[in-house]
Design a protein around this motif. Structure first.
Motif, PDB file in Angstrom:
ATOM      1  N   HIS A   1      72.119  52.094 -43.104  1.00 45.66           N
ATOM      2  CA  HIS A   1      70.796  52.706 -42.973  1.00 45.66           C
ATOM      3  C   HIS A   1      69.796  52.081 -43.948  1.00 45.66           C
ATOM      4  O   HIS A   1      68.624  51.901 -43.595  1.00 45.66           O
ATOM      5  N   ARG A   2      70.247  51.751 -45.161  1.00 46.20           N
ATOM      6  CA  ARG A   2      69.323  51.153 -46.133  1.00 46.20           C
ATOM      7  C   ARG A   2      68.802  49.804 -45.658  1.00 46.20           C
ATOM      8  O   ARG A   2      67.598  49.529 -45.735  1.00 46.20           O
ATOM      9  N   ILE A   3      69.696  48.934 -45.151  1.00 40.28           N
ATOM     10  CA  ILE A   3      69.216  47.632 -44.701  1.00 40.28           C
ATOM     11  C   ILE A   3      68.439  47.779 -43.390  1.00 40.28           C
ATOM     12  O   ILE A   3      67.525  46.997 -43.117  1.00 40.28           O
ATOM     13  N   ALA A   4      68.724  48.800 -42.598  1.00 36.02           N
ATOM     14  CA  ALA A   4      67.903  49.090 -41.417  1.00 36.02           C
ATOM     15  C   ALA A   4      66.498  49.498 -41.860  1.00 36.02           C
ATOM     16  O   ALA A   4      65.499  49.036 -41.291  1.00 36.02           O
ATOM     17  N   TYR A   5      66.425  50.343 -42.864  1.00 34.58           N
ATOM     18  CA  TYR A   5      65.124  50.794 -43.382  1.00 34.58           C
ATOM     19  C   TYR A   5      64.294  49.608 -43.865  1.00 34.58           C
ATOM     20  O   TYR A   5      63.085  49.533 -43.619  1.00 34.58           O
ATOM     21  N   VAL A   6      64.943  48.668 -44.520  1.00 35.57           N
ATOM     22  CA  VAL A   6      64.249  47.450 -44.959  1.00 35.57           C
ATOM     23  C   VAL A   6      63.741  46.693 -43.733  1.00 35.57           C
ATOM     24  O   VAL A   6      62.603  46.224 -43.710  1.00 35.57           O
ATOM     25  N   GLY A   7      64.564  46.580 -42.686  1.00 33.12           N
ATOM     26  CA  GLY A   7      64.148  45.914 -41.460  1.00 33.12           C
ATOM     27  C   GLY A   7      63.018  46.631 -40.742  1.00 33.12           C
ATOM     28  O   GLY A   7      62.245  46.022 -40.006  1.00 33.12           O
ATOM     29  N   GLU A   8      62.910  47.936 -40.964  1.00 30.25           N
ATOM     30  CA  GLU A   8      61.818  48.722 -40.379  1.00 30.25           C
ATOM     31  C   GLU A   8      60.523  48.573 -41.174  1.00 30.25           C
ATOM     32  O   GLU A   8      59.498  49.136 -40.809  1.00 30.25           O
ATOM     33  N   GLY A   9      60.586  47.834 -42.277  1.00 29.74           N
ATOM     34  CA  GLY A   9      59.391  47.607 -43.089  1.00 29.74           C
ATOM     35  C   GLY A   9      59.343  48.425 -44.360  1.00 29.74           C
ATOM     36  O   GLY A   9      58.385  48.345 -45.116  1.00 29.74           O
ATOM     37  N   GLY A  10      60.362  49.216 -44.627  1.00 33.27           N
ATOM     38  CA  GLY A  10      60.389  50.027 -45.836  1.00 33.27           C
ATOM     39  C   GLY A  10      60.831  49.219 -47.051  1.00 33.27           C
ATOM     40  O   GLY A  10      61.447  48.172 -46.932  1.00 33.27           O
ATOM     41  N   LEU A  11      60.490  49.729 -48.209  1.00 32.90           N
ATOM     42  CA  LEU A  11      60.938  49.117 -49.458  1.00 32.90           C
ATOM     43  C   LEU A  11      62.266  49.723 -49.854  1.00 32.90           C
ATOM     44  O   LEU A  11      62.424  50.948 -49.851  1.00 32.90           O
ATOM     45  N   TRP A  12      63.230  48.885 -50.196  1.00 30.85           N
ATOM     46  CA  TRP A  12      64.564  49.361 -50.529  1.00 30.85           C
ATOM     47  C   TRP A  12      64.516  50.438 -51.601  1.00 30.85           C
ATOM     48  O   TRP A  12      65.236  51.422 -51.536  1.00 30.85           O
ATOM     49  N   LEU A  13      63.643  50.287 -52.583  1.00 34.09           N
ATOM     50  CA  LEU A  13      63.555  51.254 -53.681  1.00 34.09           C
ATOM     51  C   LEU A  13      63.080  52.621 -53.202  1.00 34.09           C
ATOM     52  O   LEU A  13      63.304  53.625 -53.859  1.00 34.09           O
ATOM     53  N   ASP A  14      62.410  52.664 -52.054  1.00 37.11           N
ATOM     54  CA  ASP A  14      61.871  53.917 -51.526  1.00 37.11           C
ATOM     55  C   ASP A  14      62.733  54.523 -50.426  1.00 37.11           C
ATOM     56  O   ASP A  14      62.327  55.478 -49.788  1.00 37.11           O
ATOM     57  N   VAL A  15      63.917  53.958 -50.198  1.00 39.75           N
ATOM     58  CA  VAL A  15      64.727  54.397 -49.062  1.00 39.75           C
ATOM     59  C   VAL A  15      65.062  55.883 -49.171  1.00 39.75           C
ATOM     60  O   VAL A  15      65.489  56.365 -50.214  1.00 39.75           O
ATOM     61  N   PRO A  16      64.816  56.625 -48.088  1.00 41.63           N
ATOM     62  CA  PRO A  16      65.174  58.052 -48.098  1.00 41.63           C
ATOM     63  C   PRO A  16      66.687  58.211 -47.983  1.00 41.63           C
ATOM     64  O   PRO A  16      67.406  57.254 -47.728  1.00 41.63           O
ATOM     65  N   ALA A  17      67.167  59.415 -48.149  1.00 42.77           N
ATOM     66  CA  ALA A  17      68.600  59.690 -47.993  1.00 42.77           C
ATOM     67  C   ALA A  17      69.049  59.091 -46.668  1.00 42.77           C
ATOM     68  O   ALA A  17      68.494  59.391 -45.624  1.00 42.77           O
ATOM     69  N   ALA A  18      70.022  58.224 -46.748  1.00 48.83           N
ATOM     70  CA  ALA A  18      70.405  57.423 -45.590  1.00 48.83           C
ATOM     71  C   ALA A  18      71.392  58.152 -44.688  1.00 48.83           C
ATOM     72  O   ALA A  18      72.512  58.420 -45.076  1.00 48.83           O
ATOM     73  N   GLY A  19      70.959  58.476 -43.499  1.00 55.04           N
ATOM     74  CA  GLY A  19      71.871  58.997 -42.496  1.00 55.04           C
ATOM     75  C   GLY A  19      72.087  60.490 -42.504  1.00 55.04           C
ATOM     76  O   GLY A  19      72.649  61.033 -41.569  1.00 55.04           O
ATOM     77  N   GLY A  20      71.694  61.178 -43.548  1.00 52.62           N
ATOM     78  CA  GLY A  20      71.876  62.622 -43.602  1.00 52.62           C
ATOM     79  C   GLY A  20      73.327  63.028 -43.781  1.00 52.62           C
ATOM     80  O   GLY A  20      74.196  62.212 -44.054  1.00 52.62           O
ATOM     81  N   GLU A  21      73.574  64.303 -43.628  1.00 53.76           N
ATOM     82  CA  GLU A  21      74.936  64.834 -43.753  1.00 53.76           C
ATOM     83  C   GLU A  21      75.774  64.412 -42.549  1.00 53.76           C
ATOM     84  O   GLU A  21      75.291  64.411 -41.425  1.00 53.76           O
TER      85      GLU A  21
ATOM     86  N   THR B   1      70.324  47.656 -35.434  1.00 55.00           N
ATOM     87  CA  THR B   1      70.057  46.714 -34.347  1.00 55.00           C
ATOM     88  C   THR B   1      68.594  46.785 -33.923  1.00 55.00           C
ATOM     89  O   THR B   1      67.943  45.748 -33.736  1.00 55.00           O
ATOM     90  N   ALA B   2      68.066  47.982 -33.787  1.00 54.76           N
ATOM     91  CA  ALA B   2      66.659  48.144 -33.409  1.00 54.76           C
ATOM     92  C   ALA B   2      65.733  47.604 -34.497  1.00 54.76           C
ATOM     93  O   ALA B   2      64.731  46.950 -34.206  1.00 54.76           O
ATOM     94  N   ALA B   3      66.084  47.843 -35.746  1.00 50.80           N
ATOM     95  CA  ALA B   3      65.225  47.428 -36.859  1.00 50.80           C
ATOM     96  C   ALA B   3      65.142  45.908 -37.004  1.00 50.80           C
ATOM     97  O   ALA B   3      64.109  45.378 -37.417  1.00 50.80           O
ATOM     98  N   TRP B   4      66.212  45.199 -36.684  1.00 50.64           N
ATOM     99  CA  TRP B   4      66.269  43.756 -36.926  1.00 50.64           C
ATOM    100  C   TRP B   4      66.251  42.923 -35.649  1.00 50.64           C
ATOM    101  O   TRP B   4      66.537  41.724 -35.685  1.00 50.64           O
ATOM    102  N   GLN B   5      65.879  43.515 -34.503  1.00 49.42           N
ATOM    103  CA  GLN B   5      65.917  42.752 -33.257  1.00 49.42           C
ATOM    104  C   GLN B   5      64.848  41.665 -33.171  1.00 49.42           C
ATOM    105  O   GLN B   5      65.041  40.656 -32.493  1.00 49.42           O
ATOM    106  N   ASP B   6      63.744  41.815 -33.856  1.00 46.70           N
ATOM    107  CA  ASP B   6      62.652  40.835 -33.811  1.00 46.70           C
ATOM    108  C   ASP B   6      63.010  39.619 -34.664  1.00 46.70           C
ATOM    109  O   ASP B   6      63.158  39.721 -35.883  1.00 46.70           O
ATOM    110  N   ASP B   7      63.135  38.457 -34.042  1.00 43.40           N
ATOM    111  CA  ASP B   7      63.484  37.226 -34.757  1.00 43.40           C
ATOM    112  C   ASP B   7      62.521  36.906 -35.900  1.00 43.40           C
ATOM    113  O   ASP B   7      62.916  36.307 -36.905  1.00 43.40           O
ATOM    114  N   ALA B   8      61.262  37.291 -35.755  1.00 47.74           N
ATOM    115  CA  ALA B   8      60.261  36.983 -36.783  1.00 47.74           C
ATOM    116  C   ALA B   8      60.596  37.633 -38.124  1.00 47.74           C
ATOM    117  O   ALA B   8      60.183  37.138 -39.176  1.00 47.74           O
ATOM    118  N   LYS B   9      61.371  38.704 -38.107  1.00 46.34           N
ATOM    119  CA  LYS B   9      61.715  39.387 -39.364  1.00 46.34           C
ATOM    120  C   LYS B   9      62.598  38.522 -40.255  1.00 46.34           C
ATOM    121  O   LYS B   9      62.662  38.744 -41.467  1.00 46.34           O
TER     122      LYS B   9
END
Length: 191
Positions: A52-72, A90-98
């Motif tokens: 979830h953390r590396i997905a969040y980064v792929g979604e444009g988030g900053l790793w340091l700001d990552v929310p609780a990953a995945g929940g309970e 997969t959805a977060a990193w599908q764009d080759d430009a990233k």
């Protein structure tokens, strides 16, 4: 996989992790793991959270700001939790430009392929840790571990393991050990 696109390798690692996690049963969750900082429940949460953390980064988030990953996660839903994390990644990193981006991860600001590569190593290593607890005879992807071991030798030298490093000193691997065991030993696991 090309040298510049680690996404297929990461998906291969996470798919293997998801298959291993399908064998987790609630009675195993409090057992210790080879990653001595974690029992199985905590290691599973840490590993799913990493996806979830590396997905969040792929979604444009900053790793340091990552929310609780995945929940309970329910005790009987670990395979599902990894499947959901994989789908998000997969959805977060599908764009080759990233792949042309520089992103922030725990080891610094790096090109996106290097960030994903670091998480490949985490997924492969923790899959070994988890398999040792739930099904020690599980055959893991040796080709995948061979690739990751080569990367680990480059980025984690044996003599550069200080107290701030999340890996212990290199341990010996038995003669004839497979790539997964050699990777685990290189990262400080006792076999």
């Amino acid at each position: 996989m090309s040298a510049t696109d680690p996404r297929p390798l990461y998906l291969r690692a996470v798919t293997q992790l998801e298959k291993v996690a399908a064998g987790v049963t609630p009675d195993l969750l409090d057992r210790p793991t080879p990653c001595t900082a974690y029992d199985l429940r905590t290691l599973l949460g840490h590993t799913a959270g990493g996806i979830h953390r590396i997905a969040y980064v792929g979604e444009g988030g900053l790793w340091l700001d990552v929310p609780a990953a995945g929940g309970e996660i329910e005790d009987g839903d670990w395979a599902g939790a990894f499947g959901r994390a994989r789908a998000r990644w997969t959805a977060a990193w599908q764009d080759d430009a990233k792949l042309d981006l520089a992103v922030e991860v725990p080891w610094g600001r790096v090109p996106a392929p290097a960030a994903i590569g670091g998480y490949v190593m985490e997924a492969v290593t923790h899959t070994w840790d988890i398999a040792r607890v739930i099904a020690p005879g599980t055959e893991l992807d040796e080709e995948l571990a061979t690739i990751v071991l080569g990367i680990a030798h480059q980025v984690l030298p044996a003599d550069d393991r200080g107290p701030d490093m999340p890996f212990g000193p290199v341990r010996p691997a038995p003669e004839g050990a497979g790539a997964n065991d050699r990777l685990a030993a290189w990262l400080g696991r006792t076999l």
